[in-house]
Write a protein that holds these residues in place. Structure first.
Motif, PDB file in Angstrom:
ATOM      1  N   GLN A  33     -45.845 -49.031  29.835  1.00 37.06           N
ATOM      2  CA  GLN A  33     -45.397 -48.613  28.498  1.00 37.06           C
ATOM      3  C   GLN A  33     -46.527 -48.868  27.509  1.00 37.06           C
ATOM      4  O   GLN A  33     -46.694 -49.977  27.017  1.00 37.06           O
ATOM      5  N   ARG A  36     -45.302 -49.871  21.813  1.00 35.45           N
ATOM      6  CA  ARG A  36     -44.130 -50.704  21.564  1.00 35.45           C
ATOM      7  C   ARG A  36     -43.454 -50.365  20.237  1.00 35.45           C
ATOM      8  O   ARG A  36     -42.412 -50.934  19.919  1.00 35.45           O
ATOM      9  N   ASP A 155     -34.630 -50.642  15.458  1.00 38.46           N
ATOM     10  CA  ASP A 155     -34.800 -50.934  16.884  1.00 38.46           C
ATOM     11  C   ASP A 155     -34.301 -49.759  17.710  1.00 38.46           C
ATOM     12  O   ASP A 155     -33.201 -49.234  17.472  1.00 38.46           O
ATOM     13  N   SER A 157     -34.132 -48.560  21.944  1.00 45.54           N
ATOM     14  CA  SER A 157     -34.377 -48.976  23.324  1.00 45.54           C
ATOM     15  C   SER A 157     -33.835 -47.927  24.291  1.00 45.54           C
ATOM     16  O   SER A 157     -32.812 -47.289  24.039  1.00 45.54           O
ATOM     17  N   THR A 159     -33.450 -47.010  28.748  1.00 46.03           N
ATOM     18  CA  THR A 159     -33.332 -47.624  30.068  1.00 46.03           C
ATOM     19  C   THR A 159     -33.723 -46.609  31.132  1.00 46.03           C
ATOM     20  O   THR A 159     -33.224 -45.474  31.133  1.00 46.03           O
ATOM     21  N   GLY A 178     -36.180 -51.678  31.110  1.00 46.70           N
ATOM     22  CA  GLY A 178     -35.907 -51.402  29.706  1.00 46.70           C
ATOM     23  C   GLY A 178     -37.186 -51.115  28.929  1.00 46.70           C
ATOM     24  O   GLY A 178     -38.236 -51.699  29.204  1.00 46.70           O
ATOM     25  N   PHE A 179     -37.081 -50.224  27.948  1.00 45.60           N
ATOM     26  CA  PHE A 179     -38.216 -49.871  27.096  1.00 45.60           C
ATOM     27  C   PHE A 179     -37.752 -49.988  25.642  1.00 45.60           C
ATOM     28  O   PHE A 179     -36.899 -49.220  25.194  1.00 45.60           O
ATOM     29  N   SER A 180     -38.316 -50.957  24.914  1.00 46.97           N
ATOM     30  CA  SER A 180     -37.897 -51.232  23.540  1.00 46.97           C
ATOM     31  C   SER A 180     -38.995 -50.853  22.563  1.00 46.97           C
ATOM     32  O   SER A 180     -40.189 -51.047  22.835  1.00 46.97           O
ATOM     33  N   TYR A 181     -38.570 -50.347  21.391  1.00 47.20           N
ATOM     34  CA  TYR A 181     -39.501 -49.929  20.355  1.00 47.20           C
ATOM     35  C   TYR A 181     -38.991 -50.402  18.991  1.00 47.20           C
ATOM     36  O   TYR A 181     -37.781 -50.473  18.759  1.00 47.20           O
ATOM     37  N   GLN A 182     -39.923 -50.714  18.099  1.00 47.37           N
ATOM     38  CA  GLN A 182     -39.609 -51.020  16.705  1.00 47.37           C
ATOM     39  C   GLN A 182     -40.300 -49.984  15.826  1.00 47.37           C
ATOM     40  O   GLN A 182     -41.528 -49.851  15.864  1.00 47.37           O
TER      41      GLN A 182
END
Length: 263
Positions: A33, A36, A155, A157, A159, A178-182
């Motif tokens: 990834q 972020r 936020d 996110s 999957t 999981g792939f999370s982003y802000q």
């Protein structure tokens, strides 16, 4: 003879165990990834790439990957490329149907990037430093609504779930990542404006309060001046009181002293 037979049985069982270990599939997939988060503005569109791979040294069975939203802000639109597709698979003679975004098969680690790239394959330097991974890419597209609140961080996110099929055609095992982003939303152009300043009545009030404070001080000084000029000061009053007390005591003792003189 018995020893030979026992040895033969032991070797046969050992061979069967080794064969079973070799036949057991290795179920593993990796992800990379690069991003972020991001800073953007209302009405914009963002794209985040995610790479999926299976190093055949750690995984020996294809992963059928589905990418779905896990947490999405209200009114935001999220899509995945390639989209979710229905597929029909022949698993060891058993025909099964399913759906997936990506079908990632095990591939060897390459010592160098090929001169002719294979379509749909991306070559990424392995974190081990031993070569290049052969990966497939999914792109997550995010559409920011026009009414997104400026100055706020959201936020997001996703999957990624991999399914592995067994020889009977049923799903043998699943794995998830999981792939999370802000994502911070800002105004499209910079501007600056003063929106608070002292009101005119507040300035007048401050001036009036200052005048009253000065007036109070001048009154105090004037009172002190009057006392020092026309009346008695505190020290003068104390002296008068002491003199009066001494005079009273002297008058009180005077008859006794006179009586003593007559005797």
């Amino acid at each position: 003879m018995d020893r030979f037979f026992l040895s033969f049985v032991f070797i046969t069982l050992l061979s069967a165990a080794v064969f079973a270990q070799e036949a057991a599939p290795k179920l593993s997939f990796g992800t990379i990834q690069p991003d972020r988060g991001a800073t953007t503005y209302p009405g914009s569109t963002l794209k985040f790439d995610v790479y999926f791979f299976i190093d055949e040294a750690y995984g020996t069975r294809a992963a059928h990957i589905t990418i779905s939203p896990a947490l999405v802000p209200q009114d935001w639109l999220v899509s995945v490329d390639p989209p979710l597709n229905d597929v029909t698979l022949n698993i060891s003679g058993v025909v099964v149907s399913g759906s997936e975004n990506l079908n990632v098969d095990p591939r060897p680690l390459l010592s160098a990037v090929p001169e002719t790239s294979e379509s749909g394959i991306y070559y990424i330097a392995s974190p081990s430093g031993k070569g290049y991974l052969q990966a497939k890419k999914a792109t997550i597209q995010v559409e920011i609504p026009d009414n997104a609140e400026i100055g706020k961080t959201f936020d997001l996110s996703m999957t990624g779930t991999a399914k592995y099929y067994g020889s009977a055609g049923a799903v043998l095992f699943t794995q998830s990542r999981g792939f999370s982003y802000q994502i911070t939303v800002i105004a499209p152009t910079y501007s600056e404006q003063v929106i608070t300043q002292p009101a005119a009545n507040e300035s007048a009030l401050n001036t009036t309060e200052g005048s009253e404070g000065n007036k109070s001080s001048s009154v105090t000084v004037s009172q002190n001046t009057v006392i020092s000029q026309g009346g008695f000061s505190t020290e003068q009053v104390l002296i008068i009181v002491v003199v009066a007390v001494v005079a009273v005591l002297a008058v009180t003792k005077l008859p006794g002293m006179m009586g003593s003189g007559k005797n």
